[in-house]
Enzyme design. Structure first.
Site, PDB file in Angstrom:
ATOM      1  N   HIS A   8       0.800  -1.081   0.059  1.00 27.31           N
ATOM      2  CA  HIS A   8       0.020   0.039   0.134  1.00 27.31           C
ATOM      3  C   HIS A   8       0.919   1.381  -0.175  1.00 27.31           C
ATOM      4  O   HIS A   8       2.156   1.227   0.420  1.00 27.31           O
ATOM      5  CB  HIS A   8      -0.750   0.015   1.298  1.00 27.31           C
ATOM      6  CG  HIS A   8      -2.143  -1.067   1.136  1.00 27.31           C
ATOM      7  ND1 HIS A   8      -2.565  -1.668   2.162  1.00 27.31           N
ATOM      8  CD2 HIS A   8      -2.834  -1.474   0.099  1.00 27.31           C
ATOM      9  CE1 HIS A   8      -3.447  -2.496   1.949  1.00 27.31           C
ATOM     10  NE2 HIS A   8      -3.532  -2.428   0.511  1.00 27.31           N
ATOM     11  N   GLY A  55      -2.949  -1.987  -7.637  1.00 19.89           N
ATOM     12  CA  GLY A  55      -3.817  -2.805  -7.163  1.00 19.89           C
ATOM     13  C   GLY A  55      -5.198  -2.116  -7.440  1.00 19.89           C
ATOM     14  O   GLY A  55      -6.149  -3.158  -7.660  1.00 19.89           O
ATOM     15  N   ASP A  60      -4.085  -6.564  -7.882  1.00 23.17           N
ATOM     16  CA  ASP A  60      -4.501  -7.569  -6.940  1.00 23.17           C
ATOM     17  C   ASP A  60      -4.977  -8.908  -7.479  1.00 23.17           C
ATOM     18  O   ASP A  60      -4.696  -9.940  -7.188  1.00 23.17           O
ATOM     19  CB  ASP A  60      -5.264  -6.840  -5.844  1.00 23.17           C
ATOM     20  CG  ASP A  60      -4.469  -5.931  -4.792  1.00 23.17           C
ATOM     21  OD1 ASP A  60      -3.270  -5.812  -4.938  1.00 23.17           O
ATOM     22  OD2 ASP A  60      -5.306  -5.048  -4.283  1.00 23.17           O
ATOM     23  N   ASP A  80      -1.380  -1.712   4.854  1.00 24.90           N
ATOM     24  CA  ASP A  80      -1.487  -0.598   5.624  1.00 24.90           C
ATOM     25  C   ASP A  80      -2.726  -0.682   6.341  1.00 24.90           C
ATOM     26  O   ASP A  80      -3.733  -0.456   5.821  1.00 24.90           O
ATOM     27  CB  ASP A  80      -1.421   0.742   4.877  1.00 24.90           C
ATOM     28  CG  ASP A  80      -1.668   2.123   5.922  1.00 24.90           C
ATOM     29  OD1 ASP A  80      -1.835   1.746   7.013  1.00 24.90           O
ATOM     30  OD2 ASP A  80      -1.886   3.178   5.447  1.00 24.90           O
ATOM     31  N   HIS A  87     -10.230  -0.657  -2.596  1.00 27.52           N
ATOM     32  CA  HIS A  87     -10.530  -1.950  -3.095  1.00 27.52           C
ATOM     33  C   HIS A  87     -10.162  -3.026  -2.329  1.00 27.52           C
ATOM     34  O   HIS A  87      -9.637  -4.209  -2.457  1.00 27.52           O
ATOM     35  CB  HIS A  87      -9.299  -1.965  -4.285  1.00 27.52           C
ATOM     36  CG  HIS A  87      -7.860  -2.102  -3.752  1.00 27.52           C
ATOM     37  ND1 HIS A  87      -7.490  -0.747  -3.327  1.00 27.52           N
ATOM     38  CD2 HIS A  87      -6.965  -2.966  -3.782  1.00 27.52           C
ATOM     39  CE1 HIS A  87      -6.217  -1.269  -3.119  1.00 27.52           C
ATOM     40  NE2 HIS A  87      -5.737  -2.107  -3.233  1.00 27.52           N
ATOM     41  N   ASP A  90     -11.154  -6.528  -3.195  1.00 27.83           N
ATOM     42  CA  ASP A  90      -9.994  -7.363  -3.887  1.00 27.83           C
ATOM     43  C   ASP A  90      -8.667  -7.782  -2.864  1.00 27.83           C
ATOM     44  O   ASP A  90      -8.664  -9.110  -3.098  1.00 27.83           O
ATOM     45  CB  ASP A  90      -9.257  -6.432  -5.054  1.00 27.83           C
ATOM     46  CG  ASP A  90     -10.175  -6.100  -5.960  1.00 27.83           C
ATOM     47  OD1 ASP A  90     -11.366  -6.694  -6.055  1.00 27.83           O
ATOM     48  OD2 ASP A  90     -10.303  -4.920  -6.559  1.00 27.83           O
ATOM     49  N   ARG A  96      -7.849 -14.597   0.854  1.00 22.52           N
ATOM     50  CA  ARG A  96      -8.345 -15.890   0.923  1.00 22.52           C
ATOM     51  C   ARG A  96      -7.798 -16.844  -0.232  1.00 22.52           C
ATOM     52  O   ARG A  96      -7.821 -17.881   0.368  1.00 22.52           O
ATOM     53  CB  ARG A  96      -9.931 -15.488   0.607  1.00 22.52           C
ATOM     54  CG  ARG A  96     -10.741 -16.675   0.588  1.00 22.52           C
ATOM     55  CD  ARG A  96     -12.290 -16.554   0.299  1.00 22.52           C
ATOM     56  NE  ARG A  96     -12.390 -16.246  -1.042  1.00 22.52           N
ATOM     57  CZ  ARG A  96     -12.881 -14.834  -1.590  1.00 22.52           C
ATOM     58  NH1 ARG A  96     -13.071 -13.872  -0.747  1.00 22.52           N
ATOM     59  NH2 ARG A  96     -12.927 -14.561  -2.629  1.00 22.52           N
TER      60      ARG A  96
END
Length: 135
Positions: A8, A55, A60, A80, A87, A90, A96
């Site tokens: 980030h 991202g 991502d 962060d 997002h 995402d 996951r």
């Protein structure tokens, strides 16, 4: 091994310094990164980095697609947690997918150091075995 590097905005300096510190290890692997993070790493280290979109623009998700196809071996994602991200869904999906496909994931410098030192010791040899079994 294929390693994704993501950070980030407030963590970009940290990830660049991290890659610089471990450049002798990273130079032996294929590096992938989201847009600006990849550019900053390339400029600071001279390492070759395959760059995806940023991202928020789908980077991502591009890395997530590689994970889902078992084409990514490790993800280092300096998040962060104190700043809202537009997002966020995402990001959650990427994390996951790492869990679903047992991809080693570091979301902070402490865990990233453990993973990179393990990589240097050969602790991730099991990933090469998985790739051979797919052929």
């Amino acid at each position: 091994m294929k390693i994704a590097l993501i950070a980030h905005d407030k963590k970009k300096v940290d990830i660049v310094q991290f890659v610089e510190a471990y450049q002798p290890i990273f130079k032996d692997h294929e590096l992938f990164a989201t847009g600006t993070t990849g550019l900053r790493i390339q400029e600071a280290t001279g390492l070759s980095v395959h760059r995806f979109q940023s991202g928020p623009l789908g980077g991502d998700q591009e890395i997530g697609a590689m994970i889902a196809k078992n084409e990514m071996d490790m993800v280092i994602f300096f998040r962060d947690p104190l700043t809202a991200q537009p997002h966020e869904p995402d990001i959650a999906a990427l994390i996951r997918l790492c869990d679903v496909y047992s991809i080693p994931l570091a979301t902070n410098m402490g865990t990233a150091e453990v993973l990179v030192r393990g990589l240097d010791r050969g602790d991730f040899h099991w990933r090469t075995i998985i790739h051979k079994q797919e052929r």
